[in-house]
Design an enzyme around this catalytic site. Sequence first.
Site, short mmCIF file in Angstrom:
data_model
loop_
_atom_site.label_atom_id
_atom_site.label_comp_id
_atom_site.label_asym_id
_atom_site.label_seq_id
_atom_site.Cartn_x
_atom_site.Cartn_y
_atom_site.Cartn_z
N CYS A 73 49.18 39.81 53.13
CA CYS A 73 49.36 40.59 54.36
C CYS A 73 49.79 39.70 55.52
O CYS A 73 50.46 40.16 56.45
CB CYS A 73 48.07 41.33 54.71
SG CYS A 73 46.64 40.26 55.01
N HIS A 443 42.44 41.28 57.64
CA HIS A 443 43.71 41.90 57.27
C HIS A 443 44.64 41.90 58.46
O HIS A 443 44.21 42.14 59.60
CB HIS A 443 43.47 43.33 56.77
CG HIS A 443 44.71 44.03 56.33
ND1 HIS A 443 45.46 43.62 55.25
CD2 HIS A 443 45.36 45.12 56.84
CE1 HIS A 443 46.49 44.43 55.10
NE2 HIS A 443 46.46 45.34 56.05
#
Length: 508
Positions: A73, A443
Site C-alpha cells: 500500500c 495502511h
Amino acid sequence: MLPGAAAEADGAVRRLLRAGAVARYKVMKNWGVIGGVAAALAAGMYVLWGPITERKRRRKGLVPGLLNLGNTCFMNSLLQGLSSCPSFIKWLEEFTAQYKTDQQQPTEHRHLSLTLLHLLRALSCQEATEDDVLDASCLLEVLRMYRWQISSFEEQDAHELFHVLTSSLEDERDRQPRVTHLFDVHLLEQPEITQKQISCRTRGSLPPVSNHWKSQHPFHGRLTSNMVCKHCEHQSPVRYDTFDSLSLSIPAAVWGRPMTLDHCLHHFISSESVKDVVCDNCTKIQAEGILNGQSIENQRTTFVKQLKLGKLPQCLCIHLQRLSWSNQGTPLKRHEHVQFNEFLIMDIYKYHIPVHKSSQNELNQKNSEETTPGTKEGITVKPSDAEPPSGTKPLFMNGACSSSFLMSSGTFPLAAFPECSSPVYLYRLMAVVVHHGDMHSGHFVTYRRSPPSPKNPVSVSSQWLWISDDTVRKASLQEVLSSSAYLLFYERVHSRVQHQSLELRAEE
C-alpha cells in the site's frame, strides 16, 4: 445361529446393498443434470456478455486501482500521488525521449523512467486501458536492478520510497553521456549546426543531443543556509543544499489554537543561535586595532543561522513528520490534524539576494517617479484596492482561512486577499497521502484529483478521488482538507505573464 436365520440375514444385506446402489445411481444422475445445466448457463453468459474478467470495467470518472502484492500500500499510494502531477509526467516523457530511438535496449524494464512513465500514464488515464486494477510489480523488479531490495511482504514507508525513486532517477540521468563526441564539443554549442553536418564529421550516426539529461526533475529544489554574526553583523557566504521534499516537523501545539501548515513552515525556517563560532571579520577588526602586529587568537562569537528556500521546485512534496519518541525511547505516532489549504503561497519563505543600500535607494526613487499615491504601476485604483497598512494582520495564512474559501473548487480568489494579490510562488494541491494506524502497522491511502477531460487536457479537475489499493471512490474537497496528511503534493500555478516569460525562455 440357525441356518434359516442366517439365510434370512444374508438376504436382508443383499437387499440393502441393492437399494444403496440404486440411490447412488439416482444421486449421480441428478448431479449430472445439475452440472449440465450449470455448464449451459455458463456458456450462455459467455456468449451474451463475454468473459467475467472483461466485464469488470472501470466506472466513468474514476482511475484504475493498484493490486496489493502483500503489503505494498505504501507503493500504491505514492504512485497514485505522483500520477496526479502533470509536470512530473511531462518531464518523464521528455526524459525518456532518447530511449525511443535507442534500438540496443528494447525492453522498458531496464530503465526506471520508462517503467514509471508507463504506470503513471495508465493511472492518469493517458493510456488506453479499461482495467479496473493494475499490477505495479514491475516497479519493484526494476528497482532491484538499481540495487534496491524492497520486499512486497514487509511494511515500508511511502516517503522513503519517494526518495528511492528520485535518487534512482538522478542516477539514471547521470549515467547518460553528456557529450556525444569529444571533437564536436565546440560544434554542439552552436545551434546552427545540424545533425546531418555533425554526422559527416564523425563518420557515423549520432544519437540526438538533448538538454533534458542535464535538467533536474520537477521535485528538485534548493535550500539556502545563511549565518550572520551577532557582534559585527557580518554575513557568511550563503550555502546551498538540494532537496526533493520538505520534511517538516510538527511543533508543539498551543491549547485552543489549531495547528496549520504555516506553523510547520515557519518552524522549519526559524532562526537558531550557534555559539562559539570563529568570526573572521571580528578577528580582522581586532587585529587592525593592534599596532605592533602581534598575533591574536581567533575571535569566537555567536552566529544566527537562517534557512530559506533558494529555489522552489515546480512540484512541491511536503512531508509531515509524525514520528516522535517517548521518554522510554519507544516510537510514537503523532495523530494531530495539521490544517492545509487547496492553495499554498510560498513567497514569504523564498530567499532573496540582499540588495545594496545605494541600489535600493535608486530603485525606490525610480518607483516613486513612475507611480504616485493611489496608483499601481501608473494605473489609478480605488482606495479599497490599495496596499493595506503595514501594521494590519494578514488576512490569509496557509492552512487557516475562511470556510467559504476552503469550499471553493474553482480558481484561487486572489481578489479576496489584498496582500496576496500577485503571489509569484503559488501552488495548487494535487494529492494527499494519509497513513492510518500506528508506528508498527498501518495502511496508506491517497486523495488525488481526477484526471482532466481528454477534450481539455491542460485543465485541472475539481473532482477528488479516495483510493485504497484497488478501491476507488469519489470524495469531496472538504473530506480531503479534513484528513491527517502525511505527504502533500502541490504543483506550481503560473500566471499569464509567467507563462509568457517561460515560453520566451524556451524559444531562446
